[in-house]
Design a protein around this motif. Structure first.
Motif, PDB file in Angstrom:
ATOM      1  N   LEU A   1      -0.577  -6.100   8.332  1.00  0.00           N
ATOM      2  CA  LEU A   1      -0.257  -7.526   8.181  1.00  0.00           C
ATOM      3  C   LEU A   1       0.765  -7.722   7.062  1.00  0.00           C
ATOM      4  CD1 LEU A   1      -3.877  -8.979   8.387  1.00  0.00           C
ATOM      5  CD2 LEU A   1      -2.084  -9.206  10.123  1.00  0.00           C
ATOM      6  N   PRO A   2       1.716  -8.650   7.241  1.00  0.00           N
ATOM      7  CA  PRO A   2       2.739  -8.863   6.195  1.00  0.00           C
ATOM      8  C   PRO A   2       2.164  -9.414   4.887  1.00  0.00           C
ATOM      9  CG  PRO A   2       2.930 -10.521   7.934  1.00  0.00           C
ATOM     10  CD  PRO A   2       1.943  -9.504   8.419  1.00  0.00           C
ATOM     11  N   GLN A   3       0.978 -10.031   4.958  1.00  0.00           N
ATOM     12  CA  GLN A   3       0.376 -10.604   3.743  1.00  0.00           C
ATOM     13  C   GLN A   3      -0.293  -9.550   2.860  1.00  0.00           C
ATOM     14  OE1 GLN A   3      -0.292 -11.682   6.849  1.00  0.00           O
ATOM     15  NE2 GLN A   3       0.054 -13.884   6.971  1.00  0.00           N
ATOM     16  N   VAL A   4      -0.496  -8.333   3.387  1.00  0.00           N
ATOM     17  CA  VAL A   4      -1.276  -7.315   2.683  1.00  0.00           C
ATOM     18  C   VAL A   4      -0.372  -6.208   2.145  1.00  0.00           C
ATOM     19  CG1 VAL A   4      -3.156  -5.630   2.896  1.00  0.00           C
ATOM     20  CG2 VAL A   4      -3.271  -7.803   4.156  1.00  0.00           C
ATOM     21  N   SER A   5      -0.569  -5.877   0.876  1.00  0.00           N
ATOM     22  CA  SER A   5       0.132  -4.739   0.281  1.00  0.00           C
ATOM     23  C   SER A   5      -0.887  -3.851  -0.422  1.00  0.00           C
ATOM     24  CB  SER A   5       1.221  -5.198  -0.694  1.00  0.00           C
ATOM     25  OG  SER A   5       0.671  -6.013  -1.705  1.00  0.00           O
ATOM     26  N   VAL A   6      -0.550  -2.581  -0.546  1.00  0.00           N
ATOM     27  CA  VAL A   6      -1.471  -1.594  -1.110  1.00  0.00           C
ATOM     28  C   VAL A   6      -0.771  -0.836  -2.229  1.00  0.00           C
ATOM     29  CG1 VAL A   6      -2.834   0.485  -0.648  1.00  0.00           C
ATOM     30  CG2 VAL A   6      -2.661  -1.290   1.092  1.00  0.00           C
ATOM     31  N   ARG A   7      -1.501  -0.669  -3.307  1.00  0.00           N
ATOM     32  CA  ARG A   7      -1.076   0.257  -4.353  1.00  0.00           C
ATOM     33  C   ARG A   7      -2.183   1.302  -4.463  1.00  0.00           C
ATOM     34  NH1 ARG A   7       0.970  -0.639 -10.556  1.00  0.00           N
ATOM     35  NH2 ARG A   7       0.845   1.564 -11.091  1.00  0.00           N
ATOM     36  N   ASP A   8      -2.000   2.373  -3.712  1.00  0.00           N
ATOM     37  CA  ASP A   8      -3.034   3.391  -3.591  1.00  0.00           C
ATOM     38  C   ASP A   8      -2.925   4.391  -4.734  1.00  0.00           C
ATOM     39  OD1 ASP A   8      -5.104   4.910  -2.605  1.00  0.00           O
ATOM     40  OD2 ASP A   8      -3.913   5.908  -1.074  1.00  0.00           O
ATOM     41  N   GLY A   9      -4.076   4.824  -5.219  1.00  0.00           N
ATOM     42  CA  GLY A   9      -4.116   5.832  -6.269  1.00  0.00           C
ATOM     43  C   GLY A   9      -4.640   5.267  -7.579  1.00  0.00           C
ATOM     44  N   PHE A  10      -4.779   6.149  -8.538  1.00  0.00           N
ATOM     45  CA  PHE A  10      -5.271   5.765  -9.859  1.00  0.00           C
ATOM     46  C   PHE A  10      -4.320   4.769 -10.504  1.00  0.00           C
ATOM     47  CE2 PHE A  10      -5.118   6.447 -14.473  1.00  0.00           C
ATOM     48  CZ  PHE A  10      -6.416   6.086 -14.797  1.00  0.00           C
ATOM     49  N   ILE A  11      -4.866   3.698 -11.063  1.00  0.00           N
ATOM     50  CA  ILE A  11      -4.053   2.687 -11.746  1.00  0.00           C
ATOM     51  C   ILE A  11      -4.124   2.946 -13.249  1.00  0.00           C
ATOM     52  CG2 ILE A  11      -3.681   0.226 -12.137  1.00  0.00           C
ATOM     53  CD1 ILE A  11      -3.373   1.013  -9.197  1.00  0.00           C
ATOM     54  N   PRO A  12      -3.006   3.317 -13.883  1.00  0.00           N
ATOM     55  CA  PRO A  12      -3.028   3.541 -15.334  1.00  0.00           C
ATOM     56  C   PRO A  12      -3.411   2.263 -16.087  1.00  0.00           C
ATOM     57  CG  PRO A  12      -0.979   4.349 -14.347  1.00  0.00           C
ATOM     58  CD  PRO A  12      -1.695   3.557 -13.292  1.00  0.00           C
ATOM     59  N   ASP A  13      -4.079   2.431 -17.215  1.00  0.00           N
ATOM     60  CA  ASP A  13      -4.503   1.272 -18.016  1.00  0.00           C
ATOM     61  C   ASP A  13      -3.333   0.346 -18.338  1.00  0.00           C
ATOM     62  OD1 ASP A  13      -7.042   2.264 -17.962  1.00  0.00           O
ATOM     63  OD2 ASP A  13      -7.047   3.009 -20.025  1.00  0.00           O
ATOM     64  N   ALA A  14      -2.169   0.920 -18.580  1.00  0.00           N
ATOM     65  CA  ALA A  14      -1.007   0.115 -18.966  1.00  0.00           C
ATOM     66  C   ALA A  14      -0.556  -0.827 -17.852  1.00  0.00           C
ATOM     67  CB  ALA A  14       0.151   1.032 -19.364  1.00  0.00           C
ATOM     68  N   ASP A  15      -0.903  -0.516 -16.597  1.00  0.00           N
ATOM     69  CA  ASP A  15      -0.479  -1.343 -15.464  1.00  0.00           C
ATOM     70  C   ASP A  15      -1.497  -2.430 -15.108  1.00  0.00           C
ATOM     71  OD1 ASP A  15       1.645   0.370 -15.412  1.00  0.00           O
ATOM     72  OD2 ASP A  15       1.094   1.375 -13.540  1.00  0.00           O
ATOM     73  N   VAL A  16      -2.707  -2.313 -15.634  1.00  0.00           N
ATOM     74  CA  VAL A  16      -3.775  -3.256 -15.278  1.00  0.00           C
ATOM     75  C   VAL A  16      -3.421  -4.704 -15.630  1.00  0.00           C
ATOM     76  CG1 VAL A  16      -6.168  -3.930 -15.779  1.00  0.00           C
ATOM     77  CG2 VAL A  16      -5.613  -1.543 -15.244  1.00  0.00           C
ATOM     78  N   PRO A  17      -2.888  -4.993 -16.829  1.00  0.00           N
ATOM     79  CA  PRO A  17      -2.583  -6.395 -17.147  1.00  0.00           C
ATOM     80  C   PRO A  17      -1.595  -7.037 -16.181  1.00  0.00           C
ATOM     81  CG  PRO A  17      -2.600  -5.089 -19.145  1.00  0.00           C
ATOM     82  CD  PRO A  17      -2.693  -4.121 -18.008  1.00  0.00           C
TER      83      PRO A  17
END
Length: 196
Positions: A64-80
């Motif tokens: 679906l065009p409304q859905v995007s994925v960022r798969d994998g471990f999310i570094p703490d610096a990217d969380v905010p």
């Protein structure tokens, strides 16, 4: 305290964390597909490590065009940045005792959509308990997401304020001080043993 609602023409939903069966992976694909048939003015970011089986289950939704994925471990610096760009947190969880991601979401002012269970009520502000839905089926989740899409930004801002206040009141430092004060008052009331 708090930050303004991120500006967007669409309602911004976030589904965050390691995607396992108890996280609602079985429920989400059908719910989002149904929602997309009735509303197009939303975006959903799925961020976190996704197991292969979960990814296969979610594949129709991912197209679906409304859905995007960022798969994998999310570094703490990217969380905010990830939480700061979102407006609503999705937590269609099955079995759980508590959730670090729900608590984290509220520190960013994200109202939580999740099942109406004692565990979820225990970790969300009472002002937002009406955003919790009954049953682990797609329909009530879709209805609640539609409600949030249609919700005026002014009301969503009030619900964000409740999240910020709750996050502050339940912050580890605040809870630790409260516990220490309670324990101290209990020990002061106990009679001291006479010296021997």
């Amino acid at each position: 305290m708090g930050r303004p609602l991120p500006s967007s023409p669409n309602r911004q939903f976030l589904f965050f964390g390691t995607m396992r069966g108890n996280k609602g992976v079985a429920l989400l694909p059908e719910a989002i597909a149904r929602l997309a048939r009735h509303r197009t003015n939303f975006d959903l970011l799925i961020a976190g490590k996704t197991m292969r089986r979960a990814m296969r289950r979610m594949q129709p939704m991912l197209d679906l065009p409304q859905v995007s994925v960022r798969d994998g471990f999310i570094p703490d610096a990217d969380v905010p940045d990830i939480f700061g760009a979102a407006q609503v947190f999705l937590a269609p969880f099955g079995d759980f005792f508590t959730s670090g991601s729900v608590m984290l979401a509220q520190t960013f002012g994200l109202p939580v959509i999740g099942p109406d269970r004692a565990e979820m009520r225990a970790i969300t502000p009472p002002e937002n308990h009406d955003l919790l839905y009954e049953g682990q089926r797609p329909k009530p989740l879709v209805q609640m997401m539609k409600r949030l899409i249609d919700m005026p930004d002014a009301e969503l801002a009030q619900r964000r304020a409740a999240c910020f206040a709750y996050a502050h009141a339940t912050a580890p430092a605040v809870i630790s001080r409260s516990l220490a004060a309670t324990l101290s008052s209990l020990f002061q009331q106990e009679p001291h043993d006479a010296p021997r």
